[in-house]
Design an enzyme around this catalytic site. Structure first.
Site, mmCIF file in Angstrom:
data_model
loop_
_atom_site.group_PDB
_atom_site.id
_atom_site.type_symbol
_atom_site.label_atom_id
_atom_site.label_comp_id
_atom_site.label_asym_id
_atom_site.label_seq_id
_atom_site.Cartn_x
_atom_site.Cartn_y
_atom_site.Cartn_z
ATOM 1 N N LYS A 148 0.581 -17.415 -11.444
ATOM 2 C CA LYS A 148 1.339 -17.453 -10.396
ATOM 3 C C LYS A 148 2.312 -15.575 -9.785
ATOM 4 C CE LYS A 148 5.873 -16.277 -11.527
ATOM 5 N NZ LYS A 148 6.574 -15.197 -11.837
ATOM 6 N N PRO A 181 -1.469 -13.278 -19.365
ATOM 7 C CA PRO A 181 -0.787 -12.806 -20.054
ATOM 8 C C PRO A 181 0.751 -13.593 -20.575
ATOM 9 C CG PRO A 181 -0.109 -11.585 -18.063
ATOM 10 C CD PRO A 181 -1.410 -12.610 -18.183
ATOM 11 N N VAL A 182 1.130 -13.466 -22.399
ATOM 12 C CA VAL A 182 2.701 -13.959 -22.145
ATOM 13 C C VAL A 182 3.530 -12.922 -21.959
ATOM 14 C CG1 VAL A 182 3.718 -14.461 -24.970
ATOM 15 C CG2 VAL A 182 1.081 -15.037 -24.147
ATOM 16 N N GLY A 221 4.524 -12.324 -19.347
ATOM 17 C CA GLY A 221 3.573 -11.071 -18.115
ATOM 18 C C GLY A 221 4.562 -10.754 -16.611
ATOM 19 N N MET A 230 4.169 -13.794 -15.054
ATOM 20 C CA MET A 230 3.095 -14.507 -14.106
ATOM 21 C C MET A 230 3.121 -16.009 -15.061
ATOM 22 S SD MET A 230 -0.211 -12.132 -14.015
ATOM 23 C CE MET A 230 -0.754 -13.303 -12.899
ATOM 24 N N ALA A 231 4.596 -16.201 -15.534
ATOM 25 C CA ALA A 231 4.614 -17.660 -15.903
ATOM 26 C C ALA A 231 3.498 -18.465 -16.704
ATOM 27 C CB ALA A 231 4.604 -18.783 -14.124
ATOM 28 N N GLY A 232 3.500 -17.580 -17.644
ATOM 29 C CA GLY A 232 2.448 -18.072 -18.899
ATOM 30 C C GLY A 232 2.811 -19.915 -19.077
ATOM 31 N N SER A 247 5.450 -21.532 -18.015
ATOM 32 C CA SER A 247 5.236 -22.622 -16.788
ATOM 33 C C SER A 247 4.558 -23.357 -16.845
ATOM 34 C CB SER A 247 6.687 -22.080 -16.241
ATOM 35 O OG SER A 247 7.292 -20.851 -15.797
ATOM 36 N N ASP A 306 9.616 -22.004 -12.697
ATOM 37 C CA ASP A 306 9.044 -21.810 -12.008
ATOM 38 C C ASP A 306 7.810 -23.640 -11.951
ATOM 39 O OD1 ASP A 306 9.245 -19.557 -11.340
ATOM 40 O OD2 ASP A 306 8.625 -18.001 -13.180
HETATM 41 P P1 ATP Z 1 8.115 -15.871 -15.791
HETATM 42 O O1 ATP Z 1 7.339 -15.094 -15.174
HETATM 43 O O2 ATP Z 1 8.021 -17.690 -15.622
HETATM 44 O O3 ATP Z 1 9.436 -15.614 -15.931
HETATM 45 P P2 ATP Z 1 6.468 -15.045 -18.394
HETATM 46 O O4 ATP Z 1 5.894 -15.158 -17.590
HETATM 47 O O5 ATP Z 1 6.964 -13.159 -17.888
HETATM 48 O O6 ATP Z 1 7.813 -16.107 -17.517
HETATM 49 P P3 ATP Z 1 6.026 -16.107 -20.472
HETATM 50 O O7 ATP Z 1 4.491 -16.073 -21.005
HETATM 51 O O8 ATP Z 1 6.123 -17.468 -19.377
HETATM 52 O O9 ATP Z 1 6.708 -15.194 -19.372
HETATM 53 O O10 ATP Z 1 6.280 -16.691 -21.809
HETATM 54 C C1 ATP Z 1 8.271 -15.929 -22.016
HETATM 55 C C2 ATP Z 1 8.132 -16.034 -23.487
HETATM 56 O O11 ATP Z 1 8.036 -17.948 -23.356
HETATM 57 C C3 ATP Z 1 7.426 -16.262 -24.228
HETATM 58 O O12 ATP Z 1 8.186 -14.164 -25.138
HETATM 59 C C4 ATP Z 1 7.692 -16.776 -25.767
HETATM 60 O O13 ATP Z 1 8.021 -16.775 -27.297
HETATM 61 C C5 ATP Z 1 8.033 -18.049 -24.607
HETATM 62 N N1 ATP Z 1 7.384 -19.456 -24.669
HETATM 63 C C6 ATP Z 1 6.888 -20.241 -24.819
HETATM 64 N N2 ATP Z 1 6.182 -20.903 -24.698
HETATM 65 C C7 ATP Z 1 5.394 -19.904 -23.982
HETATM 66 C C8 ATP Z 1 3.922 -20.218 -23.713
HETATM 67 N N3 ATP Z 1 3.502 -21.607 -23.942
HETATM 68 N N4 ATP Z 1 3.393 -19.329 -23.328
HETATM 69 C C9 ATP Z 1 3.898 -18.259 -23.258
HETATM 70 N N5 ATP Z 1 5.241 -17.902 -24.171
HETATM 71 C C10 ATP Z 1 6.275 -19.110 -24.220
#
Ligand code: ATP
Length: 309
Positions: free
Chosen positions: A16, A101-102, A104, A106-108, A110, A143
């Site tokens: 997202k 991207p982890v 990032g 982008m709700a990976g 979630s 999310d």
């Molecule tokens: P959002 O946009 O929802 O705030 P994000 O995209 O910034 O989240 P995620 O990629 O969801 O961040 O990861 C945040 C942290 O959650 C990571 O540093 C990781 O340690 C943990 N995590 C737990 N499950 C997962 C998963 N399935 N994929 C990625 N990270 C995960």
């Protein structure tokens, strides 16, 4: 006798971008009141589930080594939550193929949680409705309901109370993935500190942006993109300022930090421009890598599910 080896149920779920993210003051429970307009993008993760003797999670792809494979992973939590809700054991092997991207913005995580709910609903033949899955999704994270549904939606509360938004046409995006990640709670803390010290500008209401979405006009939408977390993300990672400038110089209509960052999302006039902006950005040395994506796309959905004899 023919032994039936179940093939995995595979679910694809979107990332997202927040087209609009206004952050209110901190509530008594520590969360901030949000008004956000989400758009689901084609950059996606795939989650496969197959019956197993114990719950096991593995992760492949984009930055897989930084993702936990134990109970800290949101897919683990999703499997346990759903199994509890229907009174069974979470005996599944879950594989996550990461394209998102982890950490990032982008709700990976979630996305993977939403994908797991949909995958296990199919694997265990539970026939839970979208509404029932949405209730579970909201317990996993703010999310998760959005990436379950996809499309374009306005979210309030912590972002989990959703209403669909009329959006015409497909919008074309370039995503600049950063070298590190940003943890969402740290970005909210930084915003609180910036607000204590001064008054970083707050974006207003998203009405005009909704009209631009309904008209399907990317040029009208571009100047209306806004994110209250952007100042905090840039304060933590000042190089994002250069990235944002570089995308617009390369020909994007506008650039914005996605959610809590550090991914920067650039809205482009059409798909050819997006490819050109992506090429220019990847040569400019202002990010780790670049992806081209489009939205809105649907939410988490099964892409294969068959049993073979
Ligand atoms: P959002 O946009 O929802 O705030 P994000 O995209 O910034 O989240 P995620 O990629 O969801 O961040 O990861 C945040 C942290 O959650 C990571 O540093 C990781 O340690 C943990 N995590 C737990 N499950 C997962 C998963 N399935 N994929 C990625 N990270 C995960």
């Amino acid at each position: 006798m023919l032994s039936v080896v179940p093939s995995p149920v595979v679910v694809r779920a979107p990332s997202k971008v927040n087209l609009h993210l206004s952050v209110g003051d901190q509530r008594a429970d520590g969360y901030h009141e949000l008004t956000t307009v989400f758009q689901a993008l084609s950059l996606s993760d795939e989650v496969s589930v197959v019956p197993a003797k114990a719950l096991r999670v593995s992760v492949r792809g984009e930055n897989a080594s930084s993702v936990p494979t134990d109970e800290r992973n949101l897919v683990w939590k999703a499997a346990v939550l759903l199994a509890d809700a229907v009174g069974r054991e979470p005996l599944v092997d879950i594989t996550i193929d990461k394209g998102i991207p982890v950490a990032g913005g982008m709700a990976g995580g979630s996305t993977d949680a939403a994908a797991t709910l949909v995958a296990l609903n199919a694997l265990w033949e539970l026939d839970l409705s979208r509404e029932e899955l949405t209730d579970l999704a909201a317990q996993l994270g703010s999310d998760v309901p959005f990436v379950l549904h996809g499309g374009t939606a306005v979210g309030t509360g912590r972002g989990e109370k959703l209403l669909p938004v009329l959006s015409r046409n497909t919008f074309h995006w370039v995503l600049a993935l950063a070298k590190g990640g940003l943890q969402t709670p740290a970005v909210f803390r930084e915003l609180d500190e910036l607000r204590e010290k001064g008054s970083p500008p707050r974006i207003g209401e998203p009405e005009e942006l909704m009209h631009a979405l309904a008209s399907g006009d990317a040029t009208a939408l571009a100047p209306l993109l806004g994110n209250d977390l952007q100042a905090a993300a840039v304060s933590l990672l000042p190089q994002l300022r250069r990235t944002l400038r570089a995308g617009v110089t390369a020909g994007a209509l506008a650039g914005i930090v996605s959610g809590s960052g550090p991914t920067c999302a650039f809205l482009c006039a059409d798909s050819d421009t997006a490819v050109a902006v992506g090429a220019e950005l990847s040569g400019a040395g202002v990010c780790r890598t670049v992806r081209v994506a489009s939205g809105p796309v649907p939410g988490a959905r099964v892409v294969t599910s068959e049993s073979i004899g």
